[in-house]
Write an enzyme that holds these catalytic residues in place. Structure first.
Site, PDB file in Angstrom:
ATOM      1  N   GLY A  70      29.987  42.492   2.157  1.00  0.00           N
ATOM      2  CA  GLY A  70      30.768  41.893   1.065  1.00  0.00           C
ATOM      3  C   GLY A  70      31.315  40.523   1.359  1.00  0.00           C
ATOM      4  N   THR A  71      30.492  39.676   2.016  1.00  0.00           N
ATOM      5  CA  THR A  71      30.967  38.305   2.205  1.00  0.00           C
ATOM      6  C   THR A  71      29.871  37.317   1.820  1.00  0.00           C
ATOM      7  OG1 THR A  71      31.945  36.710   3.748  1.00  0.00           O
ATOM      8  CG2 THR A  71      30.311  38.218   4.675  1.00  0.00           C
ATOM      9  N   SER A  72      30.295  36.200   1.230  1.00  0.00           N
ATOM     10  CA  SER A  72      29.327  35.162   0.828  1.00  0.00           C
ATOM     11  C   SER A  72      28.916  34.338   2.046  1.00  0.00           C
ATOM     12  CB  SER A  72      29.965  34.256  -0.240  1.00  0.00           C
ATOM     13  OG  SER A  72      31.182  33.712   0.280  1.00  0.00           O
ATOM     14  N   CYS A  96      67.374  31.107  10.395  1.00  0.00           N
ATOM     15  CA  CYS A  96      67.598  29.644  10.445  1.00  0.00           C
ATOM     16  C   CYS A  96      67.649  28.988   9.074  1.00  0.00           C
ATOM     17  CB  CYS A  96      66.503  28.988  11.304  1.00  0.00           C
ATOM     18  SG  CYS A  96      64.920  28.908  10.470  1.00  0.00           S
ATOM     19  N   ASP A 115      44.188  41.675   2.038  1.00  0.00           N
ATOM     20  CA  ASP A 115      44.773  42.684   1.130  1.00  0.00           C
ATOM     21  C   ASP A 115      45.290  43.933   1.838  1.00  0.00           C
ATOM     22  OD1 ASP A 115      41.354  43.387   0.003  1.00  0.00           O
ATOM     23  OD2 ASP A 115      42.418  44.172   1.753  1.00  0.00           O
ATOM     24  N   HIS A 166      42.249  36.293   8.717  1.00  0.00           N
ATOM     25  CA  HIS A 166      42.924  35.342   7.820  1.00  0.00           C
ATOM     26  C   HIS A 166      44.343  35.788   7.472  1.00  0.00           C
ATOM     27  CE1 HIS A 166      38.625  34.035   6.484  1.00  0.00           C
ATOM     28  NE2 HIS A 166      38.979  33.527   7.656  1.00  0.00           N
ATOM     29  N   GLN A 179      37.987  39.390   6.787  1.00  0.00           N
ATOM     30  CA  GLN A 179      38.475  38.095   6.298  1.00  0.00           C
ATOM     31  C   GLN A 179      39.525  38.348   5.211  1.00  0.00           C
ATOM     32  OE1 GLN A 179      34.958  35.154   5.682  1.00  0.00           O
ATOM     33  NE2 GLN A 179      34.105  37.210   5.478  1.00  0.00           N
ATOM     34  N   CYS A 234      64.534  32.108   5.648  1.00  0.00           N
ATOM     35  CA  CYS A 234      64.696  32.835   6.910  1.00  0.00           C
ATOM     36  C   CYS A 234      66.166  33.206   7.123  1.00  0.00           C
ATOM     37  CB  CYS A 234      64.227  31.911   8.048  1.00  0.00           C
ATOM     38  SG  CYS A 234      64.492  32.581   9.670  1.00  0.00           S
ATOM     39  N   ARG A 237      48.882  37.108  -6.955  1.00  0.00           N
ATOM     40  CA  ARG A 237      47.830  37.945  -6.354  1.00  0.00           C
ATOM     41  C   ARG A 237      48.430  39.236  -5.788  1.00  0.00           C
ATOM     42  NH1 ARG A 237      45.075  33.935  -2.394  1.00  0.00           N
ATOM     43  NH2 ARG A 237      43.634  35.632  -1.960  1.00  0.00           N
TER      44      ARG A 237
HETATM   45  C1  BV8 Z   1      39.385  26.473  10.529  1.00  0.00           C
HETATM   46  C2  BV8 Z   1      42.982  33.218   2.981  1.00  0.00           C
HETATM   47  C3  BV8 Z   1      39.773  25.152  12.439  1.00  0.00           C
HETATM   48  C4  BV8 Z   1      43.513  32.365   1.877  1.00  0.00           C
HETATM   49  C5  BV8 Z   1      40.827  32.214   3.453  1.00  0.00           C
HETATM   50  C6  BV8 Z   1      37.260  20.660   6.160  1.00  0.00           C
HETATM   51  C7  BV8 Z   1      38.569  20.655   6.599  1.00  0.00           C
HETATM   52  C8  BV8 Z   1      39.115  21.740   7.290  1.00  0.00           C
HETATM   53  C9  BV8 Z   1      38.329  22.846   7.536  1.00  0.00           C
HETATM   54  C10 BV8 Z   1      37.039  22.817   7.080  1.00  0.00           C
HETATM   55  C11 BV8 Z   1      36.478  21.767   6.410  1.00  0.00           C
HETATM   56  N1  BV8 Z   1      35.190  22.069   6.108  1.00  0.00           N
HETATM   57  C12 BV8 Z   1      34.910  23.294   6.555  1.00  0.00           C
HETATM   58  C13 BV8 Z   1      36.009  23.749   7.149  1.00  0.00           C
HETATM   59  C14 BV8 Z   1      36.164  24.992   7.760  1.00  0.00           C
HETATM   60  C15 BV8 Z   1      36.729  25.909   6.674  1.00  0.00           C
HETATM   61  C16 BV8 Z   1      35.544  26.456   5.923  1.00  0.00           C
HETATM   62  O1  BV8 Z   1      34.844  27.277   6.456  1.00  0.00           O
HETATM   63  N2  BV8 Z   1      35.327  25.962   4.694  1.00  0.00           N
HETATM   64  C17 BV8 Z   1      34.149  26.414   3.970  1.00  0.00           C
HETATM   65  C18 BV8 Z   1      34.538  26.899   2.582  1.00  0.00           C
HETATM   66  C19 BV8 Z   1      33.152  25.274   3.906  1.00  0.00           C
HETATM   67  N3  BV8 Z   1      37.404  26.937   7.421  1.00  0.00           N
HETATM   68  C20 BV8 Z   1      38.706  26.800   7.673  1.00  0.00           C
HETATM   69  O2  BV8 Z   1      39.427  25.925   7.247  1.00  0.00           O
HETATM   70  C21 BV8 Z   1      39.230  27.873   8.603  1.00  0.00           C
HETATM   71  N4  BV8 Z   1      39.978  27.262   9.659  1.00  0.00           N
HETATM   72  O3  BV8 Z   1      38.251  26.079  10.428  1.00  0.00           O
HETATM   73  O4  BV8 Z   1      40.231  26.126  11.568  1.00  0.00           O
HETATM   74  C22 BV8 Z   1      40.217  23.866  11.848  1.00  0.00           C
HETATM   75  C23 BV8 Z   1      41.580  23.648  11.701  1.00  0.00           C
HETATM   76  C24 BV8 Z   1      42.005  22.433  11.183  1.00  0.00           C
HETATM   77  C25 BV8 Z   1      41.054  21.482  10.775  1.00  0.00           C
HETATM   78  C26 BV8 Z   1      39.677  21.742  10.900  1.00  0.00           C
HETATM   79  C27 BV8 Z   1      39.263  22.947  11.427  1.00  0.00           C
HETATM   80  C28 BV8 Z   1      40.175  28.790   7.857  1.00  0.00           C
HETATM   81  C29 BV8 Z   1      39.382  29.561   6.832  1.00  0.00           C
HETATM   82  C30 BV8 Z   1      40.299  30.602   6.213  1.00  0.00           C
HETATM   83  C31 BV8 Z   1      40.657  30.198   4.811  1.00  0.00           C
HETATM   84  N5  BV8 Z   1      41.385  31.302   4.183  1.00  0.00           N
HETATM   85  N6  BV8 Z   1      41.537  33.198   2.917  1.00  0.00           N
HETATM   86  C32 BV8 Z   1      43.474  33.099   0.571  1.00  0.00           C
HETATM   87  O5  BV8 Z   1      42.948  34.238   0.504  1.00  0.00           O
HETATM   88  O6  BV8 Z   1      43.979  32.515  -0.397  1.00  0.00           O
HETATM   89  S1  BV8 Z   1      39.154  32.203   3.247  1.00  0.00           S
HETATM   90  C33 BV8 Z   1      38.738  33.051   1.843  1.00  0.00           C
HETATM   91  O7  BV8 Z   1      37.312  32.998   1.752  1.00  0.00           O
HETATM   92  C34 BV8 Z   1      39.051  34.528   1.931  1.00  0.00           C
HETATM   93  O8  BV8 Z   1      39.677  34.908   3.135  1.00  0.00           O
HETATM   94  C35 BV8 Z   1      37.704  35.173   1.926  1.00  0.00           C
HETATM   95  O9  BV8 Z   1      37.678  36.287   2.714  1.00  0.00           O
HETATM   96  C36 BV8 Z   1      36.894  34.095   2.508  1.00  0.00           C
HETATM   97  C37 BV8 Z   1      35.451  34.234   2.389  1.00  0.00           C
HETATM   98  O10 BV8 Z   1      35.153  34.645   1.097  1.00  0.00           O
HETATM   99  P1  BV8 Z   1      34.444  36.088   0.986  1.00  0.00           P
HETATM  100  O11 BV8 Z   1      35.309  37.094   1.646  1.00  0.00           O
HETATM  101  O12 BV8 Z   1      33.052  35.976   1.458  1.00  0.00           O
HETATM  102  O13 BV8 Z   1      34.533  36.346  -0.557  1.00  0.00           O
HETATM  103  P2  BV8 Z   1      33.590  35.692  -1.673  1.00  0.00           P
HETATM  104  O14 BV8 Z   1      34.244  35.906  -2.999  1.00  0.00           O
HETATM  105  O15 BV8 Z   1      33.194  34.318  -1.250  1.00  0.00           O
HETATM  106  O16 BV8 Z   1      32.253  36.569  -1.625  1.00  0.00           O
HETATM  107  C38 BV8 Z   1      32.315  37.928  -1.990  1.00  0.00           C
HETATM  108  C39 BV8 Z   1      30.954  38.498  -1.681  1.00  0.00           C
HETATM  109  O17 BV8 Z   1      30.994  39.890  -1.935  1.00  0.00           O
HETATM  110  C40 BV8 Z   1      29.859  37.919  -2.563  1.00  0.00           C
HETATM  111  O18 BV8 Z   1      28.744  37.581  -1.740  1.00  0.00           O
HETATM  112  C41 BV8 Z   1      29.510  39.065  -3.505  1.00  0.00           C
HETATM  113  O19 BV8 Z   1      28.119  39.079  -3.813  1.00  0.00           O
HETATM  114  C42 BV8 Z   1      29.852  40.256  -2.661  1.00  0.00           C
HETATM  115  N7  BV8 Z   1      30.208  41.463  -3.417  1.00  0.00           N
HETATM  116  C43 BV8 Z   1      30.756  41.539  -4.672  1.00  0.00           C
HETATM  117  N8  BV8 Z   1      30.945  42.851  -4.986  1.00  0.00           N
HETATM  118  C44 BV8 Z   1      30.534  43.584  -3.913  1.00  0.00           C
HETATM  119  C45 BV8 Z   1      30.065  42.705  -2.915  1.00  0.00           C
HETATM  120  N9  BV8 Z   1      29.584  43.140  -1.736  1.00  0.00           N
HETATM  121  C46 BV8 Z   1      29.548  44.479  -1.533  1.00  0.00           C
HETATM  122  N10 BV8 Z   1      29.991  45.378  -2.417  1.00  0.00           N
HETATM  123  C47 BV8 Z   1      30.484  44.977  -3.628  1.00  0.00           C
HETATM  124  N11 BV8 Z   1      30.902  45.892  -4.522  1.00  0.00           N
HETATM  125 ZN    ZN Z   2      63.570  30.717  10.811  1.00  0.00          ZN
END
Ligand code: BV8
Ligand code: ZN
Length: 239
Positions: free
Chosen positions: A188-190, A151, A105, A120, A102, A148, A71
């Protein structure tokens, strides 16, 4: 252009503005999104919330690095677009302005935005899995150093994966801005990932005027005051 007089008036009189962005704001820069727009991201058959997860880092760090280095390679040729540049200009247009993303990049900062809250993390940084020393790996593909220099433990991307806590203080700072703003943009977020997506609900509950910019409908569209079905790069510069 879909900016009504009411929205124009809100925009012109806003004292404090908060903006939450997702992958969609970088779509016009060529950065693949995760969901919307039909191209969900899969890596070697694994859906992205499986490869980008806390358990995967424990089980197979090398595989997670391969996914992130790939990526970072795609990102090398991506530049900020008109939407990023417009938000950078908004920073000095209001008495109070907070940009929360979120995205990992770094394109908001590249466009000139300051103090971006990266909920994130950032794909161009890594940290030591043992002593948490941080490293800038921008432009180094594959990621170097791999271990690292203090370490000798493995490094990992400084990115919040599914099942991991957000950077200490980041969400609290974003939540405070959402609670105290009078205009909240969701661009721009789902709106599926929490706790980030919850910021819009917090803003609305505290009296903010909610504006969504997304070519597609999302679970948030229903409770926004305005939901503009357009691309960010087209509509943001028109404000
Ligand atoms: C947390 C980095 C507390 C990585 C990302 C079970 C176990 C553990 C946790 C969970 C669980 N169930 C639920 C959760 C919580 C979980 C969560 O929310 N899951 C969801 C999917 C159900 N969240 C977490 O785990 C978070 N931490 O809760 O901590 C905790 C701790 C331990 C245990 C329990 C709880 C951490 C979440 C962070 C994950 N990391 N990214 C990587 O990038 O590889 S999230 C990832 O999705 C990206 O960061 C991204 O930003 C994010 C959201 O996606 P979007 O940004 O919305 O992008 P997407 O493609 O979905 O949508 C794009 C949109 O843009 C669309 O709507 C499209 O129509 C639109 N679009 C397209 N073109 C355009 C446009 N809009 C405007 N203009 C355009 N031109
Ligand atoms: Zn270290």
């Amino acid at each position: 252009m879909q900016i009504s007089d009411e929205l124009k008036e809100k925009f012109q009189t806003a004292r404090s503005v908060c903006v939450l962005t997702g992958a969609g704001i970088s779509a016009e820069s060529g950065v693949p999104t995760f969901r919307g727009g039909g191209n969900s991201t899969v890596w070697k058959g694994m859906p992205f919330d499986q490869i980008s997860s806390a358990s995967m880092v424990r089980e197979n760090l090398a595989e997670v690095w391969e996914w992130f280095d790939y990526r970072r390679g795609v990102l090398k040729d991506c530049e900020p677009n008109a939407a990023h540049f417009t938000l950078a200009k908004w920073q000095d247009r209001f008495a109070g302005f907070t940009l929360v993303t979120q995205n990992i990049d770094g394109l908001h900062t590249a466009a000139g935005s300051r103090d971006v809250i990266e909920l994130h993390g950032n794909i161009q940084r890594a940290y030591c899995t043992n002593c948490e020393k941080r490293f800038d790996i921008r432009g180094k593909i594959p990621h170097v150093p791999e271990i690292c220099d203090d370490c000798g433990a493995n490094l990992r991307a400084d990115v919040v994966l599914f099942g991991e806590m957000l950077p200490p203080g980041a969400f609290e700072k974003a939540e405070k801005a959402a609670r105290n703003c009078d205009l909240f943009f969701v661009v721009g977020t789902s709106a599926l990932v929490y706790p980030a997506a919850g910021l819009a609900e917090i803003a609305k509950r505290n009296g903010a005027f909610l504006v969504e910019i997304n070519p597609e409908e999302t679970p948030m569209s229903g409770f926004c005051d305005f939901s503009i079905r357009m691309k960010a790069g087209r509509i943001l510069p028109a404000f």
